[in-house]
Design a protein around this motif. Sequence first.
Motif, PDB file in Angstrom:
ATOM      1  N   GLY A 132       0.799  -1.330  -0.086  1.00 41.07           N
ATOM      2  CA  GLY A 132       0.029  -0.045  -0.110  1.00 41.07           C
ATOM      3  C   GLY A 132       0.727   1.126   0.016  1.00 41.07           C
ATOM      4  N   LEU A 133       2.270   1.182  -0.279  1.00 42.42           N
ATOM      5  CA  LEU A 133       2.783   2.452  -0.333  1.00 42.42           C
ATOM      6  C   LEU A 133       2.693   3.080  -1.585  1.00 42.42           C
ATOM      7  N   PRO A 134       2.721   4.599  -1.406  1.00 42.35           N
ATOM      8  CA  PRO A 134       2.266   5.195  -2.529  1.00 42.35           C
ATOM      9  C   PRO A 134       3.304   4.823  -3.820  1.00 42.35           C
ATOM     10  N   VAL A 135       2.692   4.740  -5.098  1.00 43.73           N
ATOM     11  CA  VAL A 135       3.325   4.265  -6.308  1.00 43.73           C
ATOM     12  C   VAL A 135       4.264   5.430  -6.828  1.00 43.73           C
ATOM     13  N   GLU A 136       5.413   5.248  -7.223  1.00 44.04           N
ATOM     14  CA  GLU A 136       6.228   6.405  -7.708  1.00 44.04           C
ATOM     15  C   GLU A 136       6.343   6.090  -9.307  1.00 44.04           C
ATOM     16  N   VAL A 137       5.827   6.971 -10.079  1.00 48.53           N
ATOM     17  CA  VAL A 137       5.837   7.195 -11.402  1.00 48.53           C
ATOM     18  C   VAL A 137       7.143   7.610 -11.969  1.00 48.53           C
TER      19      VAL A 137
END
Length: 187
Positions: free
Chosen positions: A112-117
Amino acid sequence: MPVYEYHPDELARVSVVRRATGLTLSEVEEQRRAAQDREDRALAAPQEPRKPTELDIAVCQRVEWARIEQFMREQRMAVYSPSKDPRVARREERRAQRMATEAGCSEQADAGLPVEVLRYRVYRVTARQATAPAGEEALVRHIFAASAGAAVEHAQRLFDRHSSTCQDGEYCINFVEQVLPEPGEFF
């Protein structure tokens, strides 16, 4: 798992579409011939061991120029407009779906960690042997990286694998150039 905004092949195609926008059929034909020449030169050169390579980029761009040329002929277009090209829209939809799928997998894998684009580019890194005579062929690697500095670091690790780093006196990186997207293009 990182999520890349564009993959190298997508960058190559998008780069061609952007350059083709507003060109006439004869200008597109000229660009396709130039891309064919680039592919021929890349095919004749020593092959790189990793992807993306100069040949991969050249083939992808030549195919895209040929596709645009064919599309313009079929549609009898005077000037190329990507907004009238359904393949461009379908590719953008597929790219968005790919990113969503990768983001979902990344969220699951990273609890659930934020996704890095990541917005990566392709750099051509050229190195020469420190002891090589003038005119000796350069070692070229194409690196998918976020910056020129990151590309150099990655290239140095590649050269280390062959025990050929600048510190050991074997190879020195002497040129780094952004090749995809073309410098100044949407990044």
